[in-house]
Scaffold this active site. Structure first.
Site, PDB file in Angstrom:
ATOM      1  N   LYS A 132      -3.196   8.563   3.152  1.00 41.16           N
ATOM      2  CA  LYS A 132      -4.650   8.261   3.713  1.00 41.16           C
ATOM      3  C   LYS A 132      -4.507   8.798   5.237  1.00 41.16           C
ATOM      4  CE  LYS A 132      -6.931   6.743   0.385  1.00 41.16           C
ATOM      5  NZ  LYS A 132      -8.210   7.216  -0.119  1.00 41.16           N
ATOM      6  N   TYR A 185       0.714  -1.081  -0.004  1.00 42.22           N
ATOM      7  CA  TYR A 185      -0.073  -0.057   0.019  1.00 42.22           C
ATOM      8  C   TYR A 185       0.916   1.313   0.225  1.00 42.22           C
ATOM      9  CZ  TYR A 185      -4.476   2.435   0.702  1.00 42.22           C
ATOM     10  OH  TYR A 185      -5.397   3.287   0.534  1.00 42.22           O
TER      11      TYR A 185
END
Length: 252
Positions: A161, A154
């Site tokens: 995020k 990720y």
């Protein structure tokens, strides 16, 4: 049949195709009676949207990489609709090299681009949407629990995020006095265009599904239903929150 969003106008930013979470949100919100305005980045995306969006959903250009473009878009929205009731920000981006490399290999250019599109754009959207939002009004964005855990592959998106979630809390504090609440949905892994850009995404999807309480991945429809609730006056007591819609993945 009446819905709990009857009479509301909701702007949804980031619908890419029929599999996108933003489209699941759009369908749920339409089902509850709201008027929907969909924004798109460029003509290519507009042509894609025109193939499947309903005729009563308006389309409006808005490129969040440019503050002046965002400002112009919401001024146009205000001129056409007067006040609106909510905005869904479903936008994130990192270039392929940044997304597929470990964080230690992230360049400044790649870092800045991912933060600009994935996190800063929420601030820009909130700033220019606030003057045309009703009281009460709602702003919603999409995150993932890679913001708080180091999820394999990720990478930079997890960092972006994390910044996005901090933005949610501070924007909720800034805008609360004007009756605008700001929240995020942390959705479980769903096979969308965004997810397919992650290295070994099929393994991520399988692992996420295995960690749900019923061994079934969350659907875009289920995420959309929660988004519809958060756009409604039923959720006026919620702001600055990250709402998990992942069937318990984050609990394990």
């Amino acid at each position: 049949m009446s819905g709990f969003l009857d009479g509301k106008t909701i702007v949804i930013m980031g619908v890419a195709n029929k599999r996108s979470i933003a489209w699941g949100c759009t369908q749920a919100i339409l089902n509850q009676g709201a008027k929907v305005v969909l924004t798109y980045q460029n003509d290519r995306i507009k042509k894609s949207l025109e193939r499947f969006v309903p005729d009563d959903a308006d389309l409006l250009e808005c490129d969040v990489s440019d503050d002046e473009n965002v400002k112009a878009a919401f001024e146009q929205i205000g001129s056409k609709y007067g006040k609106i009731d909510g905005v869904i920000h479903a936008i994130a981006y990192a270039d392929k090299d940044t997304l597929t490399s470990g964080l230690v290999n992230t360049t400044k250019v790649g870092y800045d681009l991912a933060q600009n599109i994935s996190a800063y754009s929420l601030i820009s959207v909130a700033r220019y949407a606030e003057p045309v939002l009703n009281n009460p009004g709602s702003i919603l964005t999409l995150t993932y629990f890679g913001s708080t855990r180091a999820i394999p592959n990720y990478n930079m998106m997890g960092v972006a995020k994390a910044a996005l979630e901090a933005n949610v809390r501070y924007l909720a504090s800034d805008l609360g006095a004007n009756g605008v609440r700001v929240n995020a949905i942390s959705a479980g892994a769903v096979k969308t265009l965004a997810v397919t850009g992650i290295k070994h995404h099929s393994e991520l999807l399988k692992e996420s599904e295995s960690r749900t309480v019923d061994q079934k991945s969350v659907t875009t429809a289920e995420i959309g239903n929660v988004a519809a609730f958060l756009m409604s006056d039923l959720s006026t007591g919620m702001t600055g929150d990250v709402v998990y819609v992942d069937k318990g993945v984050h609990l394990i």
